[in-house]
Enzyme design. Structure first.
Site, PDB file in Angstrom:
ATOM      1  N   ASP A  25       0.886  -1.285   0.097  1.00 42.59           N
ATOM      2  CA  ASP A  25      -0.166  -0.047   0.011  1.00 42.59           C
ATOM      3  C   ASP A  25       0.957   1.257   0.010  1.00 42.59           C
ATOM      4  O   ASP A  25       1.673   1.564   0.887  1.00 42.59           O
ATOM      5  CB  ASP A  25      -0.740   0.163   1.324  1.00 42.59           C
ATOM      6  CG  ASP A  25      -1.921   1.156   1.186  1.00 42.59           C
ATOM      7  OD1 ASP A  25      -1.524   2.387   0.908  1.00 42.59           O
ATOM      8  OD2 ASP A  25      -3.317   0.859   1.527  1.00 42.59           O
ATOM      9  N   HIS A  26       1.032   1.665  -0.891  1.00 42.76           N
ATOM     10  CA  HIS A  26       2.157   2.845  -1.482  1.00 42.76           C
ATOM     11  C   HIS A  26       1.732   3.849  -0.285  1.00 42.76           C
ATOM     12  O   HIS A  26       2.930   4.933  -0.061  1.00 42.76           O
ATOM     13  CB  HIS A  26       2.486   3.281  -2.746  1.00 42.76           C
ATOM     14  CG  HIS A  26       1.404   4.186  -3.339  1.00 42.76           C
ATOM     15  ND1 HIS A  26       0.127   3.802  -3.464  1.00 42.76           N
ATOM     16  CD2 HIS A  26       1.745   5.669  -3.318  1.00 42.76           C
ATOM     17  CE1 HIS A  26      -0.607   4.955  -4.116  1.00 42.76           C
ATOM     18  NE2 HIS A  26       0.490   6.226  -3.763  1.00 42.76           N
ATOM     19  N   HIS A  52      -5.876   2.896   1.082  1.00 42.74           N
ATOM     20  CA  HIS A  52      -5.103   4.126   1.309  1.00 42.74           C
ATOM     21  C   HIS A  52      -5.888   4.802   2.464  1.00 42.74           C
ATOM     22  O   HIS A  52      -5.187   5.249   3.394  1.00 42.74           O
ATOM     23  CB  HIS A  52      -5.057   5.020   0.353  1.00 42.74           C
ATOM     24  CG  HIS A  52      -4.479   4.395  -0.952  1.00 42.74           C
ATOM     25  ND1 HIS A  52      -3.341   3.389  -0.974  1.00 42.74           N
ATOM     26  CD2 HIS A  52      -4.451   4.642  -2.331  1.00 42.74           C
ATOM     27  CE1 HIS A  52      -2.783   3.054  -2.142  1.00 42.74           C
ATOM     28  NE2 HIS A  52      -3.721   3.525  -2.915  1.00 42.74           N
TER      29      HIS A  52
HETATM   30  C1  BG6 Z   1      -3.453   4.688  -6.642  1.00 41.56           C
HETATM   31  C2  BG6 Z   1      -4.657   4.545  -7.237  1.00 41.56           C
HETATM   32  O1  BG6 Z   1      -3.222   3.673  -5.774  1.00 41.56           O
HETATM   33  O2  BG6 Z   1      -3.385   5.906  -5.814  1.00 41.56           O
HETATM   34  C3  BG6 Z   1      -4.857   5.911  -8.022  1.00 41.56           C
HETATM   35  O3  BG6 Z   1      -4.957   3.491  -8.002  1.00 41.56           O
HETATM   36  C4  BG6 Z   1      -4.787   7.269  -7.293  1.00 41.56           C
HETATM   37  O4  BG6 Z   1      -6.159   6.156  -8.540  1.00 41.56           O
HETATM   38  C5  BG6 Z   1      -3.292   6.982  -6.664  1.00 41.56           C
HETATM   39  O5  BG6 Z   1      -4.462   8.260  -8.408  1.00 41.56           O
HETATM   40  C6  BG6 Z   1      -2.880   8.478  -5.668  1.00 41.56           C
HETATM   41  O6  BG6 Z   1      -1.786   8.097  -5.092  1.00 41.56           O
HETATM   42  P1  BG6 Z   1      -0.866   9.391  -4.724  1.00 41.56           P
HETATM   43  O7  BG6 Z   1       0.490   8.700  -4.128  1.00 41.56           O
HETATM   44  O8  BG6 Z   1      -0.600  10.115  -6.132  1.00 41.56           O
HETATM   45  O9  BG6 Z   1      -1.881  10.091  -3.796  1.00 41.56           O
END
Ligand code: BG6
Length: 488
Positions: A181-182, A244
């Protein structure tokens, strides 16, 4: 630094690898963080030589906005670490080719055959690849550690996530599995734990006696970015909320862990996710509001509605915005609602966690008193601010809201891409920032009721917010009448 190892990327020529993963690996390697012996094996269905893969990777690095500037000669040296194998993920051959790559690297890797298998493929391939690696004995750790990194989405509902977990566990021990989960790799997200548990002044305030409510917002200005195929299947609940946003929630609401380690932290996250009151069947509308954007204006330019995006079904019922109210049934949070919202095509990109405190018990100043707010700015303009009231200079006792502000740029360092952090952690065997099986399970349980309801929402309710606005009116009603979403 991690032990010598091979990074095996399945789906190495895909979009995620090109945009995020490869630039992150290159950055770590260039900074000397990957140890002295390291190589990469790209694996795909497409036929390609090592040379061809080298060209692909260098091109990806040159065109990526996320790549640190390469030092002279670095790209060419990096290219020497790259190998490529191709084949059908359902058969055995491709895995025996991977096996041979590990044999080949063994001498240079001090006799070890450590490998990190990164599944950067469409989710339908997670299970077949995990099984294929298993059949060829590649999950066996007798000649070196073996770890499996799995990208999101991890399942598409509770049932499929459980099936996937079961399939993976037929081959891998949970301690070998790293679910990405980045958001957990973001500096500012990790800082939530640092601020809560590395200071004595916040925790005593962190409860129902002091806090009125918490707002968690992840607003995106982007629309579909050509991902209709994926997004039509996913929608906002699977794309952002289940993973997230619930992770941000868990880190904000959890009890202090007994130690800063993977087991203790993940135990606390699971505990608080379990304490969330289930969404009452048939009463979803009282605790959640869904939205889908129509045509509108963003940054002064006309943008199409969701249903006008290429690849979206006519009359699509897919939600692109959700707001939800969570109640946590434990001692700390009884009666303190958590409001979560996220959506596409909102006026700007901003992610924030705002802890909103109660008003002082006695309102003795003219004009009333405001609620204090501690806000964690996850991105952009990363930082933490505390808003409180102060006397405005002058003869009269008039209060004004003022802000104490910490900004990350005070550290003078660039924030790393979350992928670098997570990749390095996986190489080092630190699973703290990866959701465990039971966490993923709890998160799916929690959103089950929402998914059902979203899937039954009559499509004629959509679109219900123009692109470039803050979402549907129903989201305002959800938080009101005596509370308001923060204006960000
Ligand atoms: C991803 C989603 O996991 O996270 C995308 O699939 C989203 O739809 C993105 O835009 C948002 O990540 P960050 O790091 O740009 O907030």
């Amino acid at each position: 630094a991690p032990e010598p190892a091979t990074l095996v990327i399945f789906g190495a020529t895909g979009d995620l690898a090109r945009r995020k993963l490869l630039p992150a690996v290159f950055g770590l390697w260039q900074d000397g963080l990957l140890g002295s012996a390291f190589n990469i094996v790209g694996v795909g269905r497409q036929e390609m030589t090592d040379e061809g893969f080298g060209d692909f990777v260098l091109e990806a690095l040159r065109s990526s906005k996320e790549t640190d500037a390469p030092q002279p000669g670095a790209l060419e040296k990096f290219r020497e670490l790259l190998y490529y194998e191709h084949g059908d993920f359902g058969g055995d051959e491709v895995y025996s080719l991977v096996q041979k790559e590990l044999d080949r690297a063994q001498d240079a890797h001090g006799g070890r055959k450590n490998a990190l298998f990164y599944l950067s493929t469409p989710p339908s391939l997670f299970e077949p690849i995990s099984a294929g690696l298993g059949r060829l004995g590649l999950a066996d750790e007798s000649e070196g550690w073996r770890r499996l990194v799995i990208e999101k989405p991890f399942g598409r509902d509770l049932g499929s996530a459980r099936e996937l977990n079961a399939a993976i566990h037929r081959v891998w021990d949970e301690s070998q599995v790293y679910r990405i989960d980045h958001y957990l790799g973001k500096e500012t997200v990790q800082n939530l734990m640092a601020i809560r548990f590395g200071n004595a002044i916040f925790e005593p305030l962190w409860n129902r006696a002091m806090i009125d409510h918490v707002q968690i917002t992840a607003a995106e200005d982007l629309g579909l970015e050509g991902r209709a195929g994926y997004y039509e299947e996913a929608g906002v609940i699977r794309d952002m909320l289940q993973n997230h946003l619930l992770q941000l929630f868990a880190l904000t609401a959890m009890e202090p862990p007994v130690a800063f380690d993977a087991g203790a932290i993940r135990d606390e996250k699971v505990k608080v996710l379990r304490a969330v009151r289930p969404i009452p069947q048939g009463r979803v509308a009282e605790v959640a509001a869904f939205g889908q954007y129509g045509p509108g204006t963003l940054y002064g330019e006309a943008v199409p509605g969701y249903r006008e995006e290429p690849g979206v079904r006519e009359g699509s019922p897919t939600p692109t915005h959700v707001a939800v109210r969570l109640e946590v049934d434990n001692w700390r949070w009884q009666g303190v609602p958590f409001f979560l919202r996220t959506g596409k095509r909102l006026p700007k990109k901003v992610t924030e966690i705002a802890v909103v405190f109660k008003r002082p018990p006695l309102g003795m100043f003219p004009g009333g008193t405001e609620r204090n707010v501690l806000a964690f700015r996850i991105q952009p303009d990363e930082g933490v601010s505390l808003k409180f009231s102060s006397k405005s200079p002058g003869q009269e006792m008039v209060l004004r809201e003022v802000v104490m502000d910490f900004r990350y740029d005070a550290f003078g360092a660039q924030l790393e891409s979350p992928y670098s952090r997570l990749l390095l952690d996986a190489m080092l065997g630190d699973a703290t920032l990866f959701p465990r099986e039971d966490e993923v399970d709890c998160a799916w349980q929690l959103v089950s009721g929402l998914l059902e309801r979203a899937e039954d929402t009559p499509p004629q309710e959509f679109p219900n917010y123009p692109a470039g606005t803050w979402g549907p009116e129903a989201a305002d009603r959800l938080i009101g009448p005596d509370r308001r979403w923060r204006r960000l």
